[in-house]
Write a protein that holds these residues in place. Structure first.
Motif, mmCIF file in Angstrom:
data_model
loop_
_atom_site.group_PDB
_atom_site.id
_atom_site.type_symbol
_atom_site.label_atom_id
_atom_site.label_comp_id
_atom_site.label_asym_id
_atom_site.label_seq_id
_atom_site.Cartn_x
_atom_site.Cartn_y
_atom_site.Cartn_z
ATOM 1 N N GLU A 1 -15.119 21.678 -10.443
ATOM 2 C CA GLU A 1 -16.408 21.463 -10.985
ATOM 3 C C GLU A 1 -17.230 22.386 -10.636
ATOM 4 O OE1 GLU A 1 -18.362 17.562 -10.879
ATOM 5 O OE2 GLU A 1 -16.521 16.837 -11.304
ATOM 6 N N LEU A 2 -18.329 22.903 -11.515
ATOM 7 C CA LEU A 2 -19.047 23.842 -11.223
ATOM 8 C C LEU A 2 -20.635 23.488 -10.644
ATOM 9 C CD1 LEU A 2 -18.981 26.024 -14.430
ATOM 10 C CD2 LEU A 2 -18.112 26.589 -12.172
ATOM 11 N N SER A 3 -21.088 24.057 -9.679
ATOM 12 C CA SER A 3 -22.393 23.610 -8.917
ATOM 13 C C SER A 3 -23.536 23.770 -9.878
ATOM 14 C CB SER A 3 -22.499 23.927 -7.740
ATOM 15 O OG SER A 3 -22.954 25.460 -7.893
ATOM 16 N N LEU A 4 -24.445 23.301 -9.733
ATOM 17 C CA LEU A 4 -25.689 23.186 -10.702
ATOM 18 C C LEU A 4 -26.081 25.006 -10.601
ATOM 19 C CD1 LEU A 4 -28.151 22.463 -12.292
ATOM 20 C CD2 LEU A 4 -29.399 21.784 -10.224
ATOM 21 N N LYS A 5 -26.078 25.526 -9.366
ATOM 22 C CA LYS A 5 -26.270 26.961 -9.330
ATOM 23 C C LYS A 5 -25.435 27.768 -10.249
ATOM 24 C CE LYS A 5 -26.824 30.771 -5.904
ATOM 25 N NZ LYS A 5 -26.537 31.828 -6.969
ATOM 26 N N GLU A 6 -24.128 27.714 -10.111
ATOM 27 C CA GLU A 6 -23.320 28.330 -10.872
ATOM 28 C C GLU A 6 -23.393 27.999 -12.270
ATOM 29 O OE1 GLU A 6 -19.154 28.305 -8.198
ATOM 30 O OE2 GLU A 6 -19.735 26.312 -9.228
ATOM 31 N N LEU A 7 -23.761 26.908 -12.889
ATOM 32 C CA LEU A 7 -24.163 26.724 -14.205
ATOM 33 C C LEU A 7 -25.543 27.524 -14.510
ATOM 34 C CD1 LEU A 7 -23.441 23.076 -14.524
ATOM 35 C CD2 LEU A 7 -22.259 24.799 -15.670
ATOM 36 N N VAL A 8 -26.305 27.378 -13.772
ATOM 37 C CA VAL A 8 -27.845 28.142 -13.873
ATOM 38 C C VAL A 8 -27.470 29.858 -13.911
ATOM 39 C CG1 VAL A 8 -29.817 28.845 -12.952
ATOM 40 C CG2 VAL A 8 -29.313 26.620 -12.647
ATOM 41 N N ASP A 9 -26.653 30.298 -13.174
ATOM 42 C CA ASP A 9 -26.279 31.583 -13.255
ATOM 43 C C ASP A 9 -25.485 32.030 -14.635
ATOM 44 O OD1 ASP A 9 -27.223 32.221 -10.590
ATOM 45 O OD2 ASP A 9 -25.397 32.181 -9.704
ATOM 46 N N ILE A 10 -24.556 31.201 -15.084
ATOM 47 C CA ILE A 10 -23.776 31.365 -16.104
ATOM 48 C C ILE A 10 -24.674 31.463 -17.475
ATOM 49 C CG2 ILE A 10 -22.228 30.264 -17.764
ATOM 50 C CD1 ILE A 10 -20.831 29.222 -15.097
ATOM 51 N N ASN A 11 -25.732 30.488 -17.292
ATOM 52 C CA ASN A 11 -26.906 30.348 -18.538
ATOM 53 C C ASN A 11 -27.767 31.612 -18.210
ATOM 54 O OD1 ASN A 11 -28.017 29.016 -20.496
ATOM 55 N ND2 ASN A 11 -29.469 28.410 -19.154
ATOM 56 N N SER A 12 -27.971 31.898 -17.249
ATOM 57 C CA SER A 12 -28.799 33.330 -17.109
ATOM 58 C C SER A 12 -27.896 34.503 -17.732
ATOM 59 C CB SER A 12 -29.386 33.421 -15.794
ATOM 60 O OG SER A 12 -30.271 34.551 -15.612
ATOM 61 N N ASN A 13 -26.955 34.409 -17.452
ATOM 62 C CA ASN A 13 -26.280 35.598 -17.623
ATOM 63 C C ASN A 13 -25.713 35.649 -19.505
ATOM 64 O OD1 ASN A 13 -25.850 36.991 -15.390
ATOM 65 N ND2 ASN A 13 -23.798 35.985 -14.949
ATOM 66 N N TYR A 14 -25.800 34.417 -19.687
ATOM 67 C CA TYR A 14 -25.589 34.253 -21.359
ATOM 68 C C TYR A 14 -26.768 34.761 -21.997
ATOM 69 C CZ TYR A 14 -25.697 31.991 -25.770
ATOM 70 O OH TYR A 14 -25.871 31.566 -27.046
ATOM 71 N N LYS A 15 -28.182 34.324 -21.589
ATOM 72 C CA LYS A 15 -29.308 34.637 -22.125
ATOM 73 C C LYS A 15 -29.404 36.243 -22.071
ATOM 74 C CE LYS A 15 -31.908 30.305 -21.299
ATOM 75 N NZ LYS A 15 -32.878 29.671 -20.840
ATOM 76 N N ILE A 16 -29.245 36.931 -20.804
ATOM 77 C CA ILE A 16 -29.347 38.191 -20.857
ATOM 78 C C ILE A 16 -28.572 39.022 -22.068
ATOM 79 C CG2 ILE A 16 -29.014 40.251 -19.330
ATOM 80 C CD1 ILE A 16 -29.860 38.398 -17.001
#
Length: 129
Positions: A1-16
């Motif tokens: 499972e991914l942590s909240l921080k990892e999910l936030v990082d993935i989402n941030s990279n996706y937005k960029i």
């Protein structure tokens, strides 16, 4: 499972990445609308003999070369000026090109027929995409 921080990082990279791709698509120069607009604004009696497109790092340029023969160089010059004016007023053309200018206009004789030959440049110095 991914942590909240990892999910936030993935989402941030996706937005960029999505933002960069959106910028590329929005700023891309499509020649089809330009090629569609040109015949609609070319005055009767003007014949375009060459169209060329140059794209360099800091500049894009669309060059139109044409001729007109009416037997009167003053009327021919007026027709070229009308075409130039139509290019400057056309929103499809001005969407991509901020500088539209007459580069040359000559009145040579070919086989005893006087013509007017002209070259118009449509340029923009934004970053070419």
């Amino acid at each position: 499972e991914l942590s909240l921080k990892e999910l936030v990082d993935i989402n941030s990279n996706y937005k960029i990445t999505a933002g960069a791709m959106d910028n590329i698509i929005k700023n891309r120069l499509y020649l089809t609308p330009l090629l569609d607009a040109i015949p609609r604004i070319v005055p009767e009696h003007i014949r375009l003999v060459n169209l060329s497109f140059k794209k360099e790092e800091e500049k894009i340029e669309f060059i139109l070369v044409g001729v007109v023969s009416l037997g009167d160089s003053d009327r021919e010059s007026e027709l070229v000026d009308t075409f130039l004016s139509r290019l400057k007023q056309n929103t499809t053309i001005t969407r991509y090109f901020k500088e539209i200018s007459l580069v040359s206009k000559e009145h040579p004789q070919i086989r005893e027929i006087s013509i007017t030959r002209f070259k118009i440049s449509c340029r923009d110095t934004r970053k070419a995409k």
